[in-house]
Structure formats: structure tokens, C-alpha cells
Design a protein around this motif. Sequence first.
Motif, mmCIF file in Angstrom:
data_model
loop_
_atom_site.group_PDB
_atom_site.id
_atom_site.type_symbol
_atom_site.label_atom_id
_atom_site.label_comp_id
_atom_site.label_asym_id
_atom_site.label_seq_id
_atom_site.Cartn_x
_atom_site.Cartn_y
_atom_site.Cartn_z
ATOM 1 N N ALA A 185 6.747 2.751 2.271
ATOM 2 C CA ALA A 185 5.667 2.854 3.271
ATOM 3 C C ALA A 185 4.699 1.674 3.147
ATOM 4 C CB ALA A 185 4.930 4.177 3.100
ATOM 5 N N GLU A 186 4.471 1.237 1.913
ATOM 6 C CA GLU A 186 3.558 0.094 1.708
ATOM 7 C C GLU A 186 4.197 -1.220 2.128
ATOM 8 O OE1 GLU A 186 1.860 -0.579 -2.162
ATOM 9 O OE2 GLU A 186 1.347 1.536 -2.337
ATOM 10 N N VAL A 187 5.462 -1.386 1.787
ATOM 11 C CA VAL A 187 6.112 -2.684 1.984
ATOM 12 C C VAL A 187 6.609 -2.855 3.425
ATOM 13 C CG1 VAL A 187 8.053 -4.107 1.190
ATOM 14 C CG2 VAL A 187 6.685 -2.863 -0.458
ATOM 15 N N PHE A 188 6.933 -1.740 4.054
ATOM 16 C CA PHE A 188 7.424 -1.797 5.438
ATOM 17 C C PHE A 188 6.534 -0.924 6.338
ATOM 18 C CE2 PHE A 188 11.153 -2.254 2.594
ATOM 19 C CZ PHE A 188 11.449 -3.577 2.877
ATOM 20 N N PRO A 189 5.284 -1.328 6.543
ATOM 21 C CA PRO A 189 4.344 -0.461 7.264
ATOM 22 C C PRO A 189 4.751 -0.181 8.710
ATOM 23 C CG PRO A 189 3.384 -2.636 6.842
ATOM 24 C CD PRO A 189 4.660 -2.572 6.084
ATOM 25 N N LYS A 190 5.507 -1.122 9.294
ATOM 26 C CA LYS A 190 5.896 -0.905 10.697
ATOM 27 C C LYS A 190 6.782 0.328 10.869
ATOM 28 C CE LYS A 190 5.554 -5.561 12.501
ATOM 29 N NZ LYS A 190 6.257 -6.800 12.290
ATOM 30 N N VAL A 230 11.918 0.835 -8.521
ATOM 31 C CA VAL A 230 11.143 2.056 -8.283
ATOM 32 C C VAL A 230 12.089 3.230 -8.462
ATOM 33 C CG1 VAL A 230 9.537 3.232 -6.728
ATOM 34 C CG2 VAL A 230 9.935 0.774 -6.444
ATOM 35 N N TRP A 231 11.725 4.165 -9.284
ATOM 36 C CA TRP A 231 12.557 5.354 -9.469
ATOM 37 C C TRP A 231 11.729 6.557 -9.074
ATOM 38 C CZ3 TRP A 231 10.343 2.279 -12.998
ATOM 39 C CH2 TRP A 231 9.464 2.855 -13.921
ATOM 40 N N ASP A 232 12.402 7.613 -8.755
ATOM 41 C CA ASP A 232 11.802 8.863 -8.278
ATOM 42 C C ASP A 232 11.627 8.796 -6.745
ATOM 43 O OD1 ASP A 232 10.035 11.418 -9.504
ATOM 44 O OD2 ASP A 232 9.631 10.802 -7.471
ATOM 45 N N SER A 233 12.145 9.830 -6.097
ATOM 46 C CA SER A 233 12.213 9.840 -4.624
ATOM 47 C C SER A 233 10.862 9.601 -3.958
ATOM 48 C CB SER A 233 12.800 11.176 -4.151
ATOM 49 O OG SER A 233 12.063 12.257 -4.682
ATOM 50 N N LEU A 234 9.837 10.299 -4.433
ATOM 51 C CA LEU A 234 8.550 10.190 -3.735
ATOM 52 C C LEU A 234 7.904 8.821 -3.974
ATOM 53 C CD1 LEU A 234 6.889 11.863 -1.821
ATOM 54 C CD2 LEU A 234 5.881 13.057 -3.775
ATOM 55 N N ALA A 235 8.069 8.293 -5.165
ATOM 56 C CA ALA A 235 7.547 6.946 -5.448
ATOM 57 C C ALA A 235 8.270 5.913 -4.579
ATOM 58 C CB ALA A 235 7.715 6.612 -6.924
ATOM 59 N N ILE A 236 9.553 6.131 -4.355
ATOM 60 C CA ILE A 236 10.313 5.221 -3.486
ATOM 61 C C ILE A 236 9.741 5.282 -2.067
ATOM 62 C CG2 ILE A 236 12.587 4.881 -2.400
ATOM 63 C CD1 ILE A 236 13.813 5.737 -5.156
ATOM 64 N N MET A 285 14.758 7.865 3.603
ATOM 65 C CA MET A 285 13.514 7.068 3.742
ATOM 66 C C MET A 285 13.862 5.595 3.946
ATOM 67 S SD MET A 285 11.383 8.708 0.590
ATOM 68 C CE MET A 285 11.255 10.477 0.332
ATOM 69 N N LEU A 286 14.827 5.132 3.164
ATOM 70 C CA LEU A 286 15.211 3.718 3.251
ATOM 71 C C LEU A 286 15.855 3.419 4.607
ATOM 72 C CD1 LEU A 286 15.354 1.019 1.798
ATOM 73 C CD2 LEU A 286 17.337 1.854 0.542
ATOM 74 N N LYS A 287 16.679 4.313 5.099
ATOM 75 C CA LYS A 287 17.251 4.124 6.434
ATOM 76 C C LYS A 287 16.132 4.015 7.470
ATOM 77 C CE LYS A 287 21.425 4.604 7.520
ATOM 78 N NZ LYS A 287 22.446 3.533 7.706
ATOM 79 N N GLN A 288 15.123 4.868 7.305
ATOM 80 C CA GLN A 288 14.028 4.872 8.279
ATOM 81 C C GLN A 288 13.209 3.587 8.196
ATOM 82 O OE1 GLN A 288 14.224 7.259 10.350
ATOM 83 N NE2 GLN A 288 12.499 6.616 11.628
ATOM 84 N N ALA A 289 13.208 2.971 7.040
ATOM 85 C CA ALA A 289 12.481 1.693 6.901
ATOM 86 C C ALA A 289 13.116 0.616 7.774
ATOM 87 C CB ALA A 289 12.459 1.271 5.435
ATOM 88 N N GLY A 290 14.374 0.808 8.139
ATOM 89 C CA GLY A 290 15.009 -0.101 9.101
ATOM 90 C C GLY A 290 15.385 -1.452 8.524
ATOM 91 N N VAL A 291 15.625 -1.515 7.217
ATOM 92 C CA VAL A 291 15.987 -2.797 6.593
ATOM 93 C C VAL A 291 17.414 -2.731 6.047
ATOM 94 C CG1 VAL A 291 13.636 -3.465 5.983
ATOM 95 C CG2 VAL A 291 14.921 -2.014 4.419
#
Length: 217
Positions: A77-82, A66-72, A23-29
Motif C-alpha cells: 500500500a505504501e509503495v504502490f499507492p495508486k 517483508v514477511w507476514d501477510s499483513l505487513a506485506i 494483495m500483490l495482484k491488486q498492486a498491479g505490478v
Amino acid sequence: MADITIYIGNKNYSSWSLRAWLMLKQAGVAFESEVIPLYAPGSKEKILRHSPSGKVPALRHGDVTVWDSLAIGEYLAEVFPKAQLWPAAPAARAYARSISAEMHSGFANLRRHLPMNMRRVVNPRPLTDEVKADAARIAALWRDCRQRFGDGGAFLFGGFGIADAMYAPVVSRLRSYAVPIDADAAAYCDAIERHAPYREWFVAAKDEPMVLAEFEV
Ligand SMILES: N[C@@H](CCC(=O)N[C@@H](CS)C(=O)NCC(=O)O)C(=O)O
């Protein structure tokens, strides 16, 4: 130093870590990641320094934890909406959230019987009826997603998103244990295995030295 760090477990075995990392990789940061070897002397204390639940994954972004995969995933998704980690349309988004929650809270038989082990030499394991039922349900929901929402790409909702990250460890399990799957499910597994971040993790997992006997079934 990057403002974002993800604390993860062994790449070979830690399926929840893989989900959050994808998920974090997909956020692109830009981010740093720190592997905390699991189930070793001192592991719990090390995890607890970063994750109040005593489990990984955990994400630190500035002073936010933030802990827990889904919460992450929800946080990213909220912080990096693009990055469009959830589908844009409400109906597709509700579906994506439902199947992600279903993965998060379910498929216990499949998860227990077929632990993620990316280094495993592909080798079938006899399946119980319960595991077969979990695999059939997963194949059915993948097919439904692809048919209803998958037009824009090779993933469940077209582009890679949180729902794909949640199911990526299932792809690894189906492959390592040579679970029989239909052509649609196989095509989706191929798409995940071609996804560059998944490959990056897979290669790193193969190189990891730590062995946990309880997951070598
Ligand atoms: N519901 C959690 C599950 C996290 C979890 O079970 N993590 C395992 C590794 S995959 C863990 O930290 N185990 C170490 C321990 O319990 O000491 C999530 O989605 O992140």
C-alpha cells in the motif's frame, strides 16, 4: 527477472499465502512467485532462505524482504499507492485496518476447524458453537462494511483491497464446508469467487498434487 518475488506455500492449503498473493495482484505490478511445498522434508530450510520467521508468505522487492501477510499488505500500500489497497477516507481505512487485524489475530476456532482446502469436494462438517460464533461475527462485519462503505463496487469497501484479501480464504472455507450463510454473505462470497485473481489461484490449487493429511478433515 522481475524485481518482486513472493514466496508462498501450497496453493491448496496456504491461506496466508493466498492473502498476500491477492494483495500483490491488486498492486498491479509484475512479479514472480515461488511455491515452497509445506510440511515436507526440507521445507523449513527452504522457507528460511527467504523468510526469517520460517513461515510463508514472504515478499522480496529488490533488497527489501517483508514477511507476514499483513505487513506485506502495508508495504504494498505504501509503495504502490495508486493501487488503493486501503480505502482513501480515514474512517473507512481505520475500519478496514481493524477488520484485517481482527482476521489476522482471530477466528482461531474457524481456522482450526475448517482448514482451507480448495480441492475439497464440497461437503458439510458439523460446526461447534465456537465456529458458528466466528462465522456469525464475520457475516456481521461483512454486512456492516458493505452497508457503510461498499457503494463503489462489490467488495467490502467497494473496490478490492487488503481487507478483501484477508477474508478471501474464509470465503473458500465457507464454500468447501457448505457453512450455512445469509444472502448478504452469500453475495459477498460470489463477488470474491468471481474476482479473476481469486479464480486463477483456485484453478491452480485444484491442480496441485501435494496432499497434507492433517488438513484433509
Ligand atoms: N502470521 C503469518 C502466518 C504465516 C503462516 O502461519 N504460514 C504458514 C502457512 S499458511 C507456514 O508458513 N507454515 C509453515 C511452517 O510453519 O513451517 C502471516 O500472516 O503471514
